[in-house]
Design a protein around this motif. Structure first.
Motif, PDB file in Angstrom:
ATOM      1  N   UNK A  33      32.055  -2.812  16.374  1.00  0.00           N
ATOM      2  CA  UNK A  33      33.065  -3.841  16.123  1.00  0.00           C
ATOM      3  C   UNK A  33      34.326  -3.167  15.584  1.00  0.00           C
ATOM      4  N   UNK A  34      35.416  -3.228  16.367  1.00  0.00           N
ATOM      5  CA  UNK A  34      36.619  -2.446  16.106  1.00  0.00           C
ATOM      6  C   UNK A  34      37.141  -2.483  14.685  1.00  0.00           C
ATOM      7  N   UNK A  35      37.318  -3.669  14.095  1.00  0.00           N
ATOM      8  CA  UNK A  35      37.874  -3.714  12.741  1.00  0.00           C
ATOM      9  C   UNK A  35      37.021  -2.992  11.704  1.00  0.00           C
TER      10      UNK A  35
ATOM     11  N   UNK B 182      28.303 -13.244  13.268  1.00  0.00           N
ATOM     12  CA  UNK B 182      27.356 -12.143  13.464  1.00  0.00           C
ATOM     13  C   UNK B 182      28.038 -10.872  13.939  1.00  0.00           C
ATOM     14  N   UNK B 183      29.220 -11.020  14.556  1.00  0.00           N
ATOM     15  CA  UNK B 183      29.904  -9.846  15.098  1.00  0.00           C
ATOM     16  C   UNK B 183      30.339  -8.886  13.994  1.00  0.00           C
ATOM     17  N   UNK B 184      30.504  -9.383  12.783  1.00  0.00           N
ATOM     18  CA  UNK B 184      30.991  -8.545  11.685  1.00  0.00           C
ATOM     19  C   UNK B 184      30.062  -7.371  11.394  1.00  0.00           C
ATOM     20  N   UNK B 185      28.773  -7.535  11.702  1.00  0.00           N
ATOM     21  CA  UNK B 185      27.826  -6.452  11.475  1.00  0.00           C
ATOM     22  C   UNK B 185      27.404  -5.730  12.738  1.00  0.00           C
TER      23      UNK B 185
ATOM     24  N   UNK C 185      39.498  -6.095  18.400  1.00  0.00           N
ATOM     25  CA  UNK C 185      39.771  -5.263  19.560  1.00  0.00           C
ATOM     26  C   UNK C 185      39.357  -3.834  19.321  1.00  0.00           C
ATOM     27  N   UNK C 186      40.110  -2.927  19.885  1.00  0.00           N
ATOM     28  CA  UNK C 186      39.736  -1.517  19.873  1.00  0.00           C
ATOM     29  C   UNK C 186      40.601  -0.725  18.900  1.00  0.00           C
ATOM     30  N   UNK C 187      40.217   0.528  18.682  1.00  0.00           N
ATOM     31  CA  UNK C 187      40.953   1.440  17.813  1.00  0.00           C
ATOM     32  C   UNK C 187      41.544   2.582  18.627  1.00  0.00           C
TER      33      UNK C 187
ATOM     34  N   UNK D   8      49.947   7.421  12.238  1.00  0.00           N
ATOM     35  CA  UNK D   8      49.334   6.124  12.528  1.00  0.00           C
ATOM     36  C   UNK D   8      47.934   6.285  13.117  1.00  0.00           C
ATOM     37  N   UNK D   9      47.015   5.478  12.607  1.00  0.00           N
ATOM     38  CA  UNK D   9      45.706   5.260  13.213  1.00  0.00           C
ATOM     39  C   UNK D   9      45.685   3.778  13.543  1.00  0.00           C
ATOM     40  N   UNK D  10      45.480   3.416  14.792  1.00  0.00           N
ATOM     41  CA  UNK D  10      45.759   2.054  15.224  1.00  0.00           C
ATOM     42  C   UNK D  10      44.507   1.209  15.445  1.00  0.00           C
ATOM     43  N   UNK D  11      44.688  -0.089  15.231  1.00  0.00           N
ATOM     44  CA  UNK D  11      43.662  -1.100  15.476  1.00  0.00           C
ATOM     45  C   UNK D  11      44.336  -2.323  16.072  1.00  0.00           C
TER      46      UNK D  11
END
Length: 241
Positions: free
Chosen positions: A77-79, A70-73, A157-159, A54-57
């Motif tokens: 940004x975790x995702x 704007x957060x997408x770029x 969130x985070x990874x 597993x690699x988690x997000x």
């Protein structure tokens, strides 16, 4: 990150050969009952059995200042970080809070994961552009498909942190087994022994299936009594496969 060594290819191959039902029984025998990710099913019917660490997000509840388009770029940004850092052969495990009415990933990002050699994805949420995701050939276990982007109901969130995916705790490095029945989580430290015992369970159950097809009753056969155990051991000794 887990300090447990990554699972060997032999362990992964054994788990892939037996699937989720056998693995979940082996975990039950070890006292682990809460291991099946609630609600997720293969997006495509031909996905087969996929296994990997597993690699988690984690997605967070919606907070509008964190979910502006704007957060997408934005750097970090975790995702989006997950898309470029999930290792080859791993399974991206995503906590999406069980929300099935917004898509967590679409066809472009799944195409990138496929290109990078990621083994698959398990998300307790939806994808968007389900037909497009399916067309990439990337294997996804999810709650279905929905048109809206993730930022309509979730914040990134985070990874590589512990997540709660489908009401199951998943740590980075845990081994995920996915097939037509769903997805099961194996604690990393148990993966090798679960794989070994799962192979033996699978061999015994195939022997039982053959006896049932011969007309045998299941009482005393499955689960086996002493006589059945002796018969099975004799079969193995004689070279039965």
């Amino acid at each position: 990150m887990s300090s447990t060594p990554a699972p060997s290819q032999d362990t992964l191959d054994k788990l892939r050969a037996v699937g989720t039902a056998t693995v979940s029984m082996q975990l039950l025998k070890r006292g682990l009952r809460h291991v099946s990710v609630n609600g997720v099913k293969p997006l495509r019917p031909d996905q087969g059995c996929v296994v990997g660490p597993a690699y988690t997000l984690r997605f967070l509840p919606l907070r509008e200042d964190l979910s502006d388009p704007a957060v997408l770029g934005a750097p970090g940004y975790g995702p989006r970080v997950a898309i470029e850092t999930c290792p080859e052969g791993a399974i991206l495990v995503v906590e999406a809070r069980g929300i099935a009415t917004t898509g967590t990933i679409g066809d472009i990002l799944t195409a990138r994961l496929a290109k990078r050699g990621v083994a698959g994805m398990v998300v307790d949420g939806a994808v968007r552009d389900g037909a497009g995701v399916s067309a990439t050939g990337f294997d996804v276990w999810c709650l279905g498909a929905a048109p809206p982007a993730s930022i309509t109901q979730l914040s990134g969130g985070d990874v590589e942190i512990p997540v709660a995916c489908g009401d199951v705790t998943v740590f980075p490095g845990d081994v995920i087994v996915c097939d037509g029945d769903g997805a099961v989580v194996i604690p990393a430290k148990l993966a090798a022994e679960v794989a070994e015992d799962s192979v033996e369970q699978d061999r015994f159950e195939r022997w039982v299936q053959a006896r049932v097809e011969e007309g045998r009753a299941t009482i005393g056969l499955y689960p086996p009594n002493a006589e059945t155990k002796a018969e099975y051991e004799a079969w193995k000794t004689s070279g039965g496969q």
